[in-house]
Scaffold this active site. Sequence first.
Site, PDB file in Angstrom:
ATOM      1  N   HIS A  12       0.831  -1.214   0.000  1.00 50.33           N
ATOM      2  CA  HIS A  12       0.000   0.000   0.000  1.00 50.33           C
ATOM      3  C   HIS A  12       0.866   1.266   0.000  1.00 50.33           C
ATOM      4  O   HIS A  12       0.570   2.236   0.691  1.00 50.33           O
ATOM      5  CB  HIS A  12      -0.993  -0.009   1.161  1.00 50.33           C
ATOM      6  CG  HIS A  12      -0.382  -0.114   2.536  1.00 50.33           C
ATOM      7  ND1 HIS A  12      -0.929  -0.895   3.531  1.00 50.33           N
ATOM      8  CD2 HIS A  12       0.694   0.482   3.091  1.00 50.33           C
ATOM      9  CE1 HIS A  12      -0.208  -0.783   4.628  1.00 50.33           C
ATOM     10  NE2 HIS A  12       0.783   0.052   4.394  1.00 50.33           N
ATOM     11  N   HIS A  59      -1.949   4.588   9.824  1.00 49.38           N
ATOM     12  CA  HIS A  59      -0.706   5.355   9.942  1.00 49.38           C
ATOM     13  C   HIS A  59      -0.972   6.641  10.726  1.00 49.38           C
ATOM     14  O   HIS A  59      -0.809   7.745  10.213  1.00 49.38           O
ATOM     15  CB  HIS A  59      -0.133   5.664   8.568  1.00 49.38           C
ATOM     16  CG  HIS A  59       0.146   4.449   7.735  1.00 49.38           C
ATOM     17  ND1 HIS A  59      -0.861   3.762   7.063  1.00 49.38           N
ATOM     18  CD2 HIS A  59       1.291   3.785   7.464  1.00 49.38           C
ATOM     19  CE1 HIS A  59      -0.325   2.736   6.412  1.00 49.38           C
ATOM     20  NE2 HIS A  59       0.975   2.726   6.644  1.00 49.38           N
ATOM     21  N   GLU A 240       5.074  -5.440   8.268  1.00 46.93           N
ATOM     22  CA  GLU A 240       3.724  -5.326   7.719  1.00 46.93           C
ATOM     23  C   GLU A 240       3.272  -6.616   7.024  1.00 46.93           C
ATOM     24  O   GLU A 240       2.074  -6.864   6.888  1.00 46.93           O
ATOM     25  CB  GLU A 240       3.657  -4.166   6.719  1.00 46.93           C
ATOM     26  CG  GLU A 240       3.742  -2.802   7.361  1.00 46.93           C
ATOM     27  CD  GLU A 240       3.696  -1.671   6.336  1.00 46.93           C
ATOM     28  OE1 GLU A 240       3.528  -0.513   6.757  1.00 46.93           O
ATOM     29  OE2 GLU A 240       3.818  -1.942   5.125  1.00 46.93           O
TER      30      GLU A 240
END
Length: 301
Positions: A12, A59, A240
């Site tokens: 992403h 985030h 991640e």
Amino acid sequence: MARITHGIACSHIPVLGYAFDHGKEGEAYFKPAFDGFGWTRQFMAEEKPDVVILVYNDHASAFDMKIIPTFAIGCGELYGPADEGFGPRPVPPVEGHADLAWHIAQSLILDEFDMTIINEMEVDHGLTVPLSMMYGHVDKWPTKVIPLAVNVVTYPPPSGNRCWALGEAIARAVESFPEDLKVQVWGTGGMSHQLQGPRAGLINKEWDNRFLDRLVGDTQELRHIPHIEYLRETGSEGIEMVMWLIMRGALGKSTKALHRHYHVPVSNTALGHMVLEPVDGTVPPSPTLEGNSAAAQARIA
């Protein structure tokens, strides 16, 4: 009943959102990255999933250091794009599927996963960039989305084994939902990258591609990779990739790859993307609910 038809893994990377929003997909630097999604966009147009369970990490848009949920599931009706410092991305709001989300939340909690339930939040590039990669420029996202946020920003993140087991529990929850729905599970983030410190810019192509290899077939080696290996081999942000294991765990015993794309660099980051289909969708029964008929019936109700 509802059924999980496919799993999708996708980085992403925020600069992909920037390039997408500003019409730079055809520029020499970005074109090789975007070209890897042409197959998938055609596939999505043909497959037309009703719901995507989209595993991502926030985030500091919805959560900050005041609240750090390990696993959080969005049970709301609508999620707007977050302002990440330059204004919200010019993409449609994300429509949820509250009925399925609440069913999954109940099932996971009775399966002894301590989920945080979120009814209102904004979603950042971790969720919206993969949607742009899969669907292109649209006025409305063609699918409903259940956001599932995972803490991979602040230590301690969940283990790969715990994430894989969560995927298995999600599969059990989806299969017990009575409505006829085609569901996909997406795992986002990664691949190898480090954004700060002496190792900033680290990319490990060999390790990344071994990871992609092991998403296919019936091996469960990936669920046992320790955190220190992610940190050592893939950089501080490579952790991640444990979110991809939630997707993989939801697909059952064995998988086959329909499409694979790997490209470096994209903003000093490795881009990975894969579309998987379950070959044997058999998911192990819950170790906590086995034989507990009252709890099991409550989970299915």
